[in-house]
Design a protein around this motif. Structure first.
Motif, PDB file in Angstrom:
ATOM      1  N   VAL B 176       1.027  -1.180  -0.035  1.00  0.00           N
ATOM      2  CA  VAL B 176      -0.013   0.038  -0.040  1.00  0.00           C
ATOM      3  C   VAL B 176       0.930   1.458   0.106  1.00  0.00           C
ATOM      4  O   VAL B 176       1.836   1.388   0.859  1.00  0.00           O
ATOM      5  CB  VAL B 176      -0.819   0.195   1.167  1.00  0.00           C
ATOM      6  N   ALA B 321      -5.206   3.025   4.684  1.00  0.00           N
ATOM      7  CA  ALA B 321      -5.959   3.438   3.446  1.00  0.00           C
ATOM      8  C   ALA B 321      -6.786   2.360   2.891  1.00  0.00           C
ATOM      9  O   ALA B 321      -7.989   2.340   2.154  1.00  0.00           O
ATOM     10  CB  ALA B 321      -4.843   3.327   2.462  1.00  0.00           C
ATOM     11  N   ASP B 322      -6.584   0.986   3.633  1.00  0.00           N
ATOM     12  CA  ASP B 322      -7.567   0.012   3.274  1.00  0.00           C
ATOM     13  C   ASP B 322      -8.705  -0.231   4.510  1.00  0.00           C
ATOM     14  O   ASP B 322      -9.252  -1.335   4.676  1.00  0.00           O
ATOM     15  CB  ASP B 322      -7.029  -1.390   2.883  1.00  0.00           C
ATOM     16  N   ASN B 387      -8.355  -7.208  -7.385  1.00  0.00           N
ATOM     17  CA  ASN B 387      -8.981  -6.890  -6.181  1.00  0.00           C
ATOM     18  C   ASN B 387     -10.711  -7.170  -6.206  1.00  0.00           C
ATOM     19  O   ASN B 387     -11.142  -7.786  -5.328  1.00  0.00           O
ATOM     20  CB  ASN B 387      -9.057  -5.421  -5.933  1.00  0.00           C
ATOM     21  N   TRP B 422      -4.093  -6.995  -0.985  1.00  0.00           N
ATOM     22  CA  TRP B 422      -4.566  -5.669  -1.542  1.00  0.00           C
ATOM     23  C   TRP B 422      -3.598  -5.673  -2.797  1.00  0.00           C
ATOM     24  O   TRP B 422      -2.540  -5.666  -2.811  1.00  0.00           O
ATOM     25  CB  TRP B 422      -4.564  -4.305  -0.472  1.00  0.00           C
ATOM     26  N   ASN B 426      -4.021   2.416  -4.382  1.00  0.00           N
ATOM     27  CA  ASN B 426      -5.467   2.866  -3.991  1.00  0.00           C
ATOM     28  C   ASN B 426      -6.026   3.945  -4.734  1.00  0.00           C
ATOM     29  O   ASN B 426      -7.203   4.057  -4.962  1.00  0.00           O
ATOM     30  CB  ASN B 426      -5.234   3.017  -2.405  1.00  0.00           C
ATOM     31  N   LYS B 427      -4.987   4.873  -5.035  1.00  0.00           N
ATOM     32  CA  LYS B 427      -5.579   6.176  -5.805  1.00  0.00           C
ATOM     33  C   LYS B 427      -6.560   5.730  -7.090  1.00  0.00           C
ATOM     34  O   LYS B 427      -7.421   6.591  -7.444  1.00  0.00           O
ATOM     35  CB  LYS B 427      -4.595   7.153  -5.931  1.00  0.00           C
ATOM     36  N   GLN B 431     -13.494   1.550  -5.432  1.00  0.00           N
ATOM     37  CA  GLN B 431     -13.865   1.136  -4.188  1.00  0.00           C
ATOM     38  C   GLN B 431     -15.248   0.851  -4.054  1.00  0.00           C
ATOM     39  O   GLN B 431     -15.945   1.272  -4.940  1.00  0.00           O
ATOM     40  CB  GLN B 431     -13.568   2.521  -3.336  1.00  0.00           C
ATOM     41  N   TYR B 439     -13.554   8.889  -0.199  1.00  0.00           N
ATOM     42  CA  TYR B 439     -12.488   8.025   0.032  1.00  0.00           C
ATOM     43  C   TYR B 439     -10.970   8.412  -0.430  1.00  0.00           C
ATOM     44  O   TYR B 439     -10.001   8.379   0.118  1.00  0.00           O
ATOM     45  CB  TYR B 439     -12.718   6.796  -0.373  1.00  0.00           C
ATOM     46  N   TYR B 440     -11.259   8.765  -1.747  1.00  0.00           N
ATOM     47  CA  TYR B 440      -9.874   9.319  -2.365  1.00  0.00           C
ATOM     48  C   TYR B 440      -9.251  10.684  -1.757  1.00  0.00           C
ATOM     49  O   TYR B 440      -8.096  10.716  -1.872  1.00  0.00           O
ATOM     50  CB  TYR B 440     -10.096   9.444  -3.875  1.00  0.00           C
ATOM     51  N   LEU B 443      -7.403   9.582   1.259  1.00  0.00           N
ATOM     52  CA  LEU B 443      -6.078   8.748   1.225  1.00  0.00           C
ATOM     53  C   LEU B 443      -4.952   9.459   1.615  1.00  0.00           C
ATOM     54  O   LEU B 443      -3.967   9.164   2.015  1.00  0.00           O
ATOM     55  CB  LEU B 443      -5.988   8.143  -0.177  1.00  0.00           C
TER      56      LEU B 443
END
Lengths: 305, 526
Positions: B176, B321-322, B387, B422, B426-427, B431, B439-440, B443
């Motif tokens: 991550v 982040a998760d 994912n 994961w 993440n960006k 999601q 969410y973003y 982060l």
């Protein structure tokens, strides 16, 4: 080789052949892996493998004696086992005799099944059964105590209850199996002895003392010897699951197996866990030899080997 | 007579044969389910390769560990095929997952590599950390491979790679990119509304905690407790005023911690500090007042269990982040959670390596594994596939980056789910609802430059020299710590016992060794 010996050998060949599968099995399954015993003395590393890892002597064994728990775990492991070997034998014989006296065949079968049933239940399930009895909030026992106007007992917070709780759980679970083995030997005792004894006016108690117990001696010795061979091992489920891993009960529930589990859970060190097994095996071997030696001295015909 | 003999010999022979036959099948079985799966798939791949070969393609099969909660995902082969299509084109490799249950993960990974079984990528966090795997000799050194095959990782991760560097070599890649951790007090929103509990903006002193808990206790019905410490594991060991760095030890056993995260250089025995004692006393007080779920320690209910049973109002957990209030709410059986932040996010070695990827020594082509990781962070299509599975089948789009389950599908029956890994950045990855675009934005809080970075980021304690003491100390901690931290034990008598037991087990030697290594590392850094 003399002719007679040759003849003898020929005569026994089928027996040896019959033993062969077992010998092969034991060799493959129990003796070949012994090469791995060296891991206990090595700083095992996946990259270097079993043979390539560095030899470090008794370094792996040290942690077993490193904390003050060393005394507690040794005392608990051996103490519980010794006590339970005696209790298990006494109770096992008692139940076997009772069962043997039951006249109705149907009732006998039912009792046997019920007594054996706990033996077949997994320790994790047993731990929840125990929890249902002992839970501080919703437990069965505290429910009764409260109904009688008595305060709840915090079973999971005081070590001094646990020798009794563990003993009850252990006996409840294991007694059935022992009783069945004793019962099997009891059934084999000829009725003639008892008839003769009755003719001479012996009471039931005298019959048990003078006929049943002596006839059971080989079975008792066998079971005790097997018990001695496991004296330095403990039932992990019983000591870890049933007390629900509560630190406060440590003094009564920590044994060598739970200690090793807790110590190595994080590092997963193969060398150190092998060392623990090696140590247990060595202690068990010594006790079993000692016990057999003592038996040999006092009643040779009953010694196992 | 002779006939009898013959028969007995024949019988012996038959027994022997059947026994050996039994051995044979037994051996294959013990090779585990994954093995048989693998051989099936490799056969398929062989067939595929046959076709490929005529084009001159040479594909390598990457075996990637999938850390599951139990059963393997039903549509694994389908997803593998879809992933392989991308990877075959980009890096000339196909992908094959090796599902391992989280409970077996640590032992299985050690044994797989010890047994020489081919695995190309494993999860080096969650249970066990990269340092332990490195110590056991499981991981391979990828320092030289990274710049050549994964320049994007080297560039974007920067200092984070230091968290998985041992003896000068990089042994894992953080999974991550935003590894900050922020502690929060989470509460059941419905209950707060129903019983009219006022939620404070912050909880920055024990007075505020006391006031909040007392208020909630007076308003909640008798069978709902204010707070739970679960079974005493996980984030429960943290506290609002104790943001230490446990120096790469993900299970927070604290063999010497950096109490002053921002600039400290001295390691202390966490259990001897005044802060720790105050925390224990406070928790004991709450326990005795009846704020805390009393039997969660002996029943083994985790904080999440207590929340989903709705027998409790609040608990604390770290956001990452998760992991935020949405994911936690989902794990609590659909409870809607509100939260009060307890201080800012921290990036430490252990938070960085939590989800890291390691290349085991049994990988035949480590460079392909590294190339795959590089692609994973670059190619969001690949990461989304890994994912969330296949669009239309395992998820449907709701907006640009927010997805949801298709009709009739949920977390319990989806063909691709139930694992911890994961994948990717993440960006750029989707999601699941009820997460929103917010969410973003969140982060950023967890990323380098924004979060508080531990002074020890990049340092990991190598425990090889003090293994004996570590084992003994771990055993002591495992028996004594949960009961103290859950308020079950009397602090006045049990804390000194705990500290003494730790000292006898050799915690001082561990801390001294830790400090020595840390000083060395600090000197090298300057």
């Amino acid at each position: 080789m003399s002719k007679k010996k040759k003849q003898n050998l020929k005569r026994w060949i089928p027996c040896y052949l019959m033993a062969l599968p077992c010998v092969v099995y034991f060799f493959i399954n129990n003796y070949m892996p012994m090469v791995g015993l060296q891991i206990a003395f090595k700083n095992f590393n996946v990259r270097d493998g079993i043979w390539g890892s560095k030899f470090i002597g008794f370094e792996n064994f040290k942690y077993l004696f490193a904390s003050k728990d060393a005394w507690i775990i040794t005392r608990n492991t051996i103490g519980y086992n010794l006590f339970w070997i005696i209790l298990n034998t006494a109770l096992g014989i008692m139940i076997a005799i009772f069962l043997n006296e039951v006249k109705s065949k149907m009732a006998k079968k039912v009792y046997q099944t019920f007594i054996l049933l706990p033996y077949l239940i997994s320790m994790v399930v047993v731990s929840y059964l125990a929890y249902a009895f002992l839970s501080e909030q919703t437990g069965f026992i505290n429910g009764i105590l409260n109904a009688l106007g008595l305060p709840s007992v915090m079973w999971y917070q005081k070590a001094n209850y646990w020798p009794f709780i563990l003993t009850i759980v252990y006996e409840w679970k294991n007694i059935g199996f022992n009783a069945i083995i004793f019962l099997a030997s009891l059934v084999g005792i000829s009725k003639d002895y008892y008839e003769a004894a009755e003719m001479d006016g012996a009471t039931k108690w005298q019959q048990i003392r003078k006929i049943t117990i002596p006839m059971l001696t080989p079975t008792i010795v066998m079971l005790v010897t097997i018990g001695m061979g496991n004296i330095f091992r403990s039932d992990f489920g019983l000591f870890y699951q049933v007390p629900r891993n509560q630190g406060l009960l440590n003094a009564a529930t920590n044994t060598i197996d739970t200690y090793v589990f807790r110590a190595l859970l994080q590092t997963g060190d193969i060398g150190m866990s092998s060392a623990a097994s090696f140590y247990q095996a060595a202690v068990c071997l010594v006790t079993i030899l000692l016990f057999n030696g003592v038996m040999k001295k006092f009643s040779e015909e009953n010694a196992m080997f | 007579m002779k006939k009898n003999k013959l028969i007995s010999m024949l019988l012996c022979g038959a027994m022997l044969v059947s026994l050996l036959a039994g051995c044979g099948t037994g051996g294959q079985d013990s090779g585990s389910d994954s093995n048989s799966n693998k051989s099936n798939v490799s056969n398929e791949n062989d067939a595929n390769q046959g076709g490929e070969d005529s084009d001159g393609g040479d594909t390598y099969e990457l075996v990637i560990e999938l850390m599951t909660f139990g059963p393997e995902p039903a549509d694994m082969e389908k997803v593998e095929a879809a992933i392989s299509e991308i990877t075959k084109e980009k890096i000339g490799a196909t992908v094959k997952f090796l599902p391992i249950s989280v409970a077996d993960h640590f032992t299985r990974v050690n044994l797989l590599t010890a047994g020489g079984e081919k695995v190309d990528l494993v999860m080096a966090g969650i249970t066990g950390d990269p340092a332990t795997f490195y110590g056991n000799g499981v991981l391979t050194d990828i320092t030289d491979l990274l710049p050549e095959y994964a320049p994007n990782i080297v560039e974007e991760m920067g200092d984070l790679l230091g968290a998985a560097t041992f003896g000068g070599g990089v042994y894992a890649v953080p999974g991550v990119k935003y590894p900050g951790e922020q502690l929060n007090l989470l509460y059941n929103k419905e209950m707060a509304e129903e019983y009219g509990i006022e939620i404070p903006e912050s909880l920055n002193s024990y007075e505020e905690w006391d006031a909040f808990f007392a208020q909630a206790y007076s308003k909640l019905p008798e069978d709902i407790r204010v707070f739970t410490l679960g079974d005493g594991s996980g984030s429960v060991t943290l506290n609002w005023d104790s943001r230490y760095d446990s120096l790469g030890d993900t299970s927070r056993l604290a063999y010497g911690v950096l109490a002053d995260v921002e600039s400290g250089t001295e390691l202390v025995n966490w259990y001897e500090t005044e802060k720790y004692k105050t925390m224990l006393n406070k928790r004991r007080e709450w326990y005795e007042k009846g704020y805390i779920v009393p039997d969660s320690l002996s029943s083994g209910y985790t904080t999440l269990d207590c929340m989903s049973a709705r027998t409790c109002f609040s608990f604390q957990n770290a956001f990452k982040a998760d992991c935020n209030e949405v994911t936690l709410g989902r794990n609590c059986g659909g409870v809607e959670l509100g939260y009060i932040p307890l201080g800012e996010a921290i990036i430490s070695g252990s938070s960085t390596t939590m989800m890291s990827w390691g290349v085991p020594i049994t990988s035949e082509k480590p460079e392909k594994a590294v190339e795959f990781l590089s692609l994973l962070f670059e190619n969001s299509e690949l990461a989304n596939l890994c994912n969330f599975g296949i669009e239309g089948e395992h998820y449907v789009k709701q907006s640009e980056r927010i997805i949801t389950y298709p009709e009739g599908v949920d977390a319990s029956n989806t063909g691709w789910g139930g694992f911890i890994n994961w994948f990717g950045d993440n960006k750029t990855v989707y999601q699941l609802t009820p997460n929103t675009e917010e969410y973003y934005d969140q982060l950023k809080v967890y990323s380098m430059g924004e979060a508080l970075v531990s002074n020890a980021l990049g340092y990991t304690f190598d425990t090889t020299g003090v293994k004996t003491q570590i084992a003994a100390v771990t055993s002591v901690i495992d028996t004594m710590k949960p009961m103290l931290e859950c308020g079950v034990a009397d602090v006045e008598t049990e804390l000194p016992n705990f500290i003494n037991a730790l000292k006898e087990a050799g915690i001082d030697e561990i801390i001294a060794e830790n400090q020595r290594q840390f000083n060395e590392w600090l000197n090298q850094r300057q």
